[in-house]
Motif scaffolding. Sequence first.
Motif, PDB file in Angstrom:
ATOM      1  N   SER A  13       0.855  -1.178   0.000  1.00 10.67           N
ATOM      2  CA  SER A  13       0.000   0.000   0.000  1.00 10.67           C
ATOM      3  C   SER A  13       0.893   1.230   0.000  1.00 10.67           C
ATOM      4  CB  SER A  13      -0.930   0.001   1.225  1.00 10.67           C
ATOM      5  OG  SER A  13      -0.195   0.173   2.425  1.00 10.67           O
ATOM      6  N   GLY A  14       0.292   2.407   0.115  1.00  4.73           N
ATOM      7  CA  GLY A  14       1.082   3.636   0.133  1.00  4.73           C
ATOM      8  C   GLY A  14       1.616   3.999  -1.241  1.00  4.73           C
ATOM      9  N   ASN A  15       2.616   4.872  -1.233  1.00  7.11           N
ATOM     10  CA  ASN A  15       3.158   5.411  -2.484  1.00  7.11           C
ATOM     11  C   ASN A  15       4.633   5.059  -2.613  1.00  7.11           C
ATOM     12  OD1 ASN A  15       3.402   6.807  -4.865  1.00  7.11           O
ATOM     13  ND2 ASN A  15       2.795   8.799  -4.046  1.00  7.11           N
ATOM     14  N   PRO A  16       5.032   4.297  -3.634  1.00  5.11           N
ATOM     15  CA  PRO A  16       6.436   3.958  -3.799  1.00  5.11           C
ATOM     16  C   PRO A  16       7.262   5.163  -4.265  1.00  5.11           C
ATOM     17  CG  PRO A  16       4.997   2.482  -5.064  1.00  5.11           C
ATOM     18  CD  PRO A  16       4.178   3.655  -4.645  1.00  5.11           C
ATOM     19  N   ALA A  17       8.459   5.283  -3.728  1.00  3.11           N
ATOM     20  CA  ALA A  17       9.402   6.313  -4.160  1.00  3.11           C
ATOM     21  C   ALA A  17      10.789   5.708  -4.258  1.00  3.11           C
ATOM     22  CB  ALA A  17       9.426   7.489  -3.176  1.00  3.11           C
ATOM     23  N   GLY A  18      11.540   6.141  -5.258  1.00  5.67           N
ATOM     24  CA  GLY A  18      12.951   5.811  -5.315  1.00  5.67           C
ATOM     25  C   GLY A  18      13.727   6.753  -4.407  1.00  5.67           C
ATOM     26  N   VAL A  19      14.758   6.240  -3.756  1.00  2.55           N
ATOM     27  CA  VAL A  19      15.644   7.065  -2.929  1.00  2.55           C
ATOM     28  C   VAL A  19      17.074   6.739  -3.326  1.00  2.55           C
ATOM     29  CG1 VAL A  19      16.418   7.687  -0.615  1.00  2.55           C
ATOM     30  CG2 VAL A  19      14.014   7.072  -1.007  1.00  2.55           C
ATOM     31  N   CYS A  20      17.779   7.747  -3.828  1.00  2.00           N
ATOM     32  CA  CYS A  20      19.171   7.586  -4.263  1.00  2.00           C
ATOM     33  C   CYS A  20      20.050   8.450  -3.363  1.00  2.00           C
ATOM     34  CB  CYS A  20      19.318   8.002  -5.725  1.00  2.00           C
ATOM     35  SG  CYS A  20      20.966   7.696  -6.420  1.00  2.00           S
ATOM     36  N   ILE A  21      21.009   7.808  -2.669  1.00  2.00           N
ATOM     37  CA  ILE A  21      21.913   8.521  -1.765  1.00  2.00           C
ATOM     38  C   ILE A  21      23.237   8.731  -2.489  1.00  2.00           C
ATOM     39  CG2 ILE A  21      23.035   8.503   0.485  1.00  2.00           C
ATOM     40  CD1 ILE A  21      20.839   6.556   1.422  1.00  2.00           C
ATOM     41  N   VAL A  22      23.598   9.995  -2.690  1.00  2.00           N
ATOM     42  CA  VAL A  22      24.800  10.326  -3.466  1.00  2.00           C
ATOM     43  C   VAL A  22      25.802  11.061  -2.571  1.00  2.00           C
ATOM     44  CG1 VAL A  22      23.585  10.384  -5.663  1.00  2.00           C
ATOM     45  CG2 VAL A  22      23.723  12.458  -4.294  1.00  2.00           C
ATOM     46  N   ASP A  23      27.089  11.088  -3.001  1.00  2.00           N
ATOM     47  CA  ASP A  23      28.117  11.730  -2.182  1.00  2.00           C
ATOM     48  C   ASP A  23      28.256  13.222  -2.488  1.00  2.00           C
ATOM     49  OD1 ASP A  23      29.196  11.421  -4.686  1.00  2.00           O
ATOM     50  OD2 ASP A  23      30.907  10.205  -4.045  1.00  2.00           O
ATOM     51  N   LYS A  24      27.735  13.665  -3.611  1.00  2.00           N
ATOM     52  CA  LYS A  24      27.681  15.081  -3.959  1.00  2.00           C
ATOM     53  C   LYS A  24      26.550  15.257  -4.955  1.00  2.00           C
ATOM     54  CE  LYS A  24      31.138  14.608  -7.629  1.00  2.00           C
ATOM     55  NZ  LYS A  24      32.446  15.068  -8.139  1.00  2.00           N
ATOM     56  N   GLU A  25      26.100  16.497  -5.154  1.00  2.00           N
ATOM     57  CA  GLU A  25      24.949  16.711  -6.025  1.00  2.00           C
ATOM     58  C   GLU A  25      25.301  16.430  -7.481  1.00  2.00           C
ATOM     59  OE1 GLU A  25      22.309  20.506  -7.233  1.00  2.00           O
ATOM     60  OE2 GLU A  25      22.067  19.808  -5.169  1.00  2.00           O
ATOM     61  N   PRO A  26      24.621  15.480  -8.122  1.00  2.00           N
ATOM     62  CA  PRO A  26      24.873  15.187  -9.537  1.00  2.00           C
ATOM     63  C   PRO A  26      24.232  16.249 -10.430  1.00  2.00           C
ATOM     64  CG  PRO A  26      23.759  13.365  -8.395  1.00  2.00           C
ATOM     65  CD  PRO A  26      23.624  14.586  -7.544  1.00  2.00           C
ATOM     66  N   PRO A  27      24.566  16.245 -11.722  1.00  2.00           N
ATOM     67  CA  PRO A  27      23.877  17.143 -12.659  1.00  2.00           C
ATOM     68  C   PRO A  27      22.375  16.849 -12.692  1.00  2.00           C
ATOM     69  CG  PRO A  27      25.856  16.216 -13.663  1.00  2.00           C
ATOM     70  CD  PRO A  27      25.642  15.471 -12.382  1.00  2.00           C
ATOM     71  N   ALA A  28      21.582  17.903 -12.880  1.00  2.00           N
ATOM     72  CA  ALA A  28      20.129  17.743 -12.912  1.00  2.00           C
ATOM     73  C   ALA A  28      19.694  16.784 -14.016  1.00  2.00           C
ATOM     74  CB  ALA A  28      19.455  19.100 -13.093  1.00  2.00           C
ATOM     75  N   GLY A  29      20.378  16.834 -15.161  1.00  2.00           N
ATOM     76  CA  GLY A  29      20.018  15.947 -16.260  1.00  2.00           C
ATOM     77  C   GLY A  29      20.201  14.485 -15.898  1.00  2.00           C
ATOM     78  N   TRP A  30      21.255  14.185 -15.129  1.00  2.00           N
ATOM     79  CA  TRP A  30      21.478  12.811 -14.690  1.00  2.00           C
ATOM     80  C   TRP A  30      20.370  12.361 -13.750  1.00  2.00           C
ATOM     81  CZ3 TRP A  30      22.322  10.341  -9.996  1.00  2.00           C
ATOM     82  CH2 TRP A  30      22.815   9.029 -10.068  1.00  2.00           C
ATOM     83  N   MET A  31      20.003  13.222 -12.800  1.00  2.00           N
ATOM     84  CA  MET A  31      18.935  12.870 -11.866  1.00  2.00           C
ATOM     85  C   MET A  31      17.614  12.656 -12.607  1.00  2.00           C
ATOM     86  SD  MET A  31      19.729  15.085  -8.399  1.00  2.00           S
ATOM     87  CE  MET A  31      20.145  16.653  -9.160  1.00  2.00           C
ATOM     88  N   GLN A  32      17.355  13.500 -13.602  1.00  2.00           N
ATOM     89  CA  GLN A  32      16.124  13.328 -14.374  1.00  2.00           C
ATOM     90  C   GLN A  32      16.123  11.989 -15.107  1.00  2.00           C
ATOM     91  OE1 GLN A  32      13.193  15.772 -14.770  1.00  2.00           O
ATOM     92  NE2 GLN A  32      12.713  13.587 -14.926  1.00  2.00           N
TER      93      GLN A  32
END
Length: 265
Positions: free
Chosen positions: A17-36
Amino acid sequence: MSYPMYLVDAFVDQPFSGNPAGVCIVDKEPPAGWMQNVALEMNQAETAFVHKRADGSWDLRWFTPQVEVSLCGHATLAAAHALWLHAGETVATLEFHTLSGRLAATRIGDEIQLDFPSDFPQFIAEVPTVLLQLLGDQPQWFGQGRDDLIAVVDSADAVRNFVPNAEQIASFTSRGLILTAPGDAGSGLDMVSRFFAPKVGINEDPVTGSAHCLLACYWGHRLGKTHLRAQQASPRGGLLTLDWQGERVLLRGKARTMLSGEFQG
């Protein structure tokens, strides 16, 4: 590159039940295009990306498969759950820096409480013709929050039985449409809702934390209550406890890890 990746169900009341979400733990902020691209690969309503600052707080961003969003409740709850359960965090309250300002998540027993900004909807007199056609009637109340429209109907059954049309809903929304009604008599629920956001690639969201920042304000004012119990009546379903505190809304729910691994990319 490889990063820890988790699939977490947020605002659960039972398995699957509920709402599934992906959670990615990174060591520094990646480029926005990569996250997208990662969010598109994960193909969840939202994927959260978190990395730790020197002061111990966390940067947090959320992406649907199509766009970055400014606020997401279930993916924040999922991120906090993953940090406590899988990343060795021990503090009772996690602080996040986001596009919606500084947010907090606190452990309360087996639940997680989110501290989010209130979203006060403004009344709109003219209801879009397309929405009238979809509802088959005039809503009790219609308004606009920061990102989403809200339509209030007579009964919880009207919410549950509503048949959405993604193309038509996308034609009059900037992000999403919240459909809501009072909870069923004797259920202990103050409100029932569903949320549709085809404009950002989510035909129907299972459980939407940010929508409840608006719902807490509307129903809290209408019912004269600050403590509310809510059900999002999507096919998966989810339960939330809400405390409306003026300019802030505290949302509480449970989370459960369904998958864990590493994202390679």
